[in-house]
Design a protein around this motif. Structure first.
Motif, mmCIF file in Angstrom:
data_model
loop_
_atom_site.group_PDB
_atom_site.id
_atom_site.type_symbol
_atom_site.label_atom_id
_atom_site.label_comp_id
_atom_site.label_asym_id
_atom_site.label_seq_id
_atom_site.Cartn_x
_atom_site.Cartn_y
_atom_site.Cartn_z
ATOM 1 N N GLY A 86 0.814 -1.213 0.000
ATOM 2 C CA GLY A 86 0.000 0.000 0.000
ATOM 3 C C GLY A 86 0.846 1.261 0.000
ATOM 4 O O GLY A 86 0.562 2.217 -0.727
ATOM 5 N N ILE A 87 1.895 1.269 0.806
ATOM 6 C CA ILE A 87 2.787 2.432 0.849
ATOM 7 C C ILE A 87 3.468 2.611 -0.507
ATOM 8 O O ILE A 87 3.588 3.727 -1.018
ATOM 9 N N GLY A 88 3.891 1.513 -1.100
ATOM 10 C CA GLY A 88 4.514 1.588 -2.426
ATOM 11 C C GLY A 88 3.559 2.117 -3.481
ATOM 12 O O GLY A 88 3.937 2.933 -4.334
ATOM 13 N N ALA A 89 2.298 1.693 -3.415
ATOM 14 C CA ALA A 89 1.304 2.164 -4.387
ATOM 15 C C ALA A 89 1.032 3.658 -4.220
ATOM 16 O O ALA A 89 0.927 4.401 -5.210
ATOM 17 N N VAL A 90 0.935 4.117 -2.972
ATOM 18 C CA VAL A 90 0.699 5.541 -2.733
ATOM 19 C C VAL A 90 1.882 6.370 -3.237
ATOM 20 O O VAL A 90 1.695 7.410 -3.879
ATOM 21 N N LEU A 91 3.094 5.908 -2.966
ATOM 22 C CA LEU A 91 4.272 6.634 -3.458
ATOM 23 C C LEU A 91 4.305 6.659 -4.982
ATOM 24 O O LEU A 91 4.669 7.673 -5.591
ATOM 25 N N LEU A 92 3.923 5.562 -5.601
ATOM 26 C CA LEU A 92 3.914 5.498 -7.059
ATOM 27 C C LEU A 92 2.900 6.481 -7.640
ATOM 28 O O LEU A 92 3.202 7.230 -8.571
ATOM 29 N N LEU A 93 1.709 6.508 -7.064
ATOM 30 C CA LEU A 93 0.660 7.375 -7.596
ATOM 31 C C LEU A 93 0.927 8.854 -7.325
ATOM 32 O O LEU A 93 0.555 9.710 -8.132
ATOM 33 N N ALA A 96 9.040 1.513 -6.421
ATOM 34 C CA ALA A 96 9.301 0.232 -7.092
ATOM 35 C C ALA A 96 9.923 -0.763 -6.117
ATOM 36 O O ALA A 96 9.540 -1.939 -6.083
ATOM 37 N N GLY A 97 10.866 -0.294 -5.310
ATOM 38 C CA GLY A 97 11.485 -1.179 -4.321
ATOM 39 C C GLY A 97 10.492 -1.691 -3.297
ATOM 40 O O GLY A 97 10.498 -2.869 -2.936
ATOM 41 N N LEU A 98 9.614 -0.801 -2.824
ATOM 42 C CA LEU A 98 8.613 -1.228 -1.847
ATOM 43 C C LEU A 98 7.602 -2.188 -2.461
ATOM 44 O O LEU A 98 7.149 -3.136 -1.799
ATOM 45 N N LEU A 99 7.231 -1.960 -3.709
ATOM 46 C CA LEU A 99 6.285 -2.872 -4.362
ATOM 47 C C LEU A 99 6.894 -4.265 -4.549
ATOM 48 O O LEU A 99 6.218 -5.274 -4.339
ATOM 49 N N VAL A 100 8.161 -4.316 -4.914
ATOM 50 C CA VAL A 100 8.834 -5.611 -5.065
ATOM 51 C C VAL A 100 8.949 -6.303 -3.711
ATOM 52 O O VAL A 100 8.650 -7.496 -3.575
ATOM 53 N N ALA A 101 9.362 -5.550 -2.687
ATOM 54 C CA ALA A 101 9.503 -6.139 -1.349
ATOM 55 C C ALA A 101 8.152 -6.614 -0.819
ATOM 56 O O ALA A 101 8.054 -7.700 -0.239
ATOM 57 N N GLY A 102 7.106 -5.837 -1.048
ATOM 58 C CA GLY A 102 5.771 -6.237 -0.602
ATOM 59 C C GLY A 102 5.280 -7.488 -1.313
ATOM 60 O O GLY A 102 4.669 -8.361 -0.698
ATOM 61 N N ALA A 103 5.561 -7.579 -2.600
ATOM 62 C CA ALA A 103 5.156 -8.775 -3.352
ATOM 63 C C ALA A 103 5.892 -10.014 -2.851
ATOM 64 O O ALA A 103 5.296 -11.088 -2.717
ATOM 65 N N VAL A 104 7.174 -9.865 -2.574
ATOM 66 C CA VAL A 104 7.954 -11.001 -2.041
ATOM 67 C C VAL A 104 7.421 -11.418 -0.686
ATOM 68 O O VAL A 104 7.251 -12.602 -0.398
ATOM 69 N N LEU A 105 7.159 -10.443 0.178
ATOM 70 C CA LEU A 105 6.632 -10.763 1.511
ATOM 71 C C LEU A 105 5.256 -11.425 1.433
ATOM 72 O O LEU A 105 4.965 -12.358 2.172
#
Length: 90
Positions: A45-52, A74-83
């Motif tokens: 969610g944090i990654g998506a907000v930063l992206l938008l 991008a880094g947070l979205l990748v880390a979130g997907a892995v988690l």
């Protein structure tokens, strides 16, 4: 030495009965997996907000900040997907 025994079964040898070990062993196994999933969703969610919201930096002429925010997103979205994948694999 006084105090509570080291093992959960009272033997004092630290081995316990195995119910509290790992993610699937006891009653807290589901809770731990649920917490891991929630942390993964928070990071996504944090990654998506930063992206938008990075668009606003580009619109205001501060493209360096926008690019940095895109990289962080991008880094947070990748880390979130892995988690998230790791939490569902158990």
């Amino acid at each position: 030495m006084t105090g509570a025994p080291r093992g959960s079964d009272g033997r004092g040898d630290g081995r316990g009965d195995g119910r509290d070990a790992g993610h699937g062993g006891g009653r807290d196994g589901g809770r731990a997996a649920g917490r891991e999933r929630l942390v993964a969703l928070l990071v996504l969610g944090i990654g998506a907000v930063l992206l938008l919201t990075s668009v606003t930096w580009f619109g205001s002429g501060r493209s360096g900040v926008g690019a940095g925010q895109l990289v962080l997103a991008a880094g947070l979205l990748v880390a979130g997907a892995v988690l998230l994948r790791r939490s569902r694999a158990r």
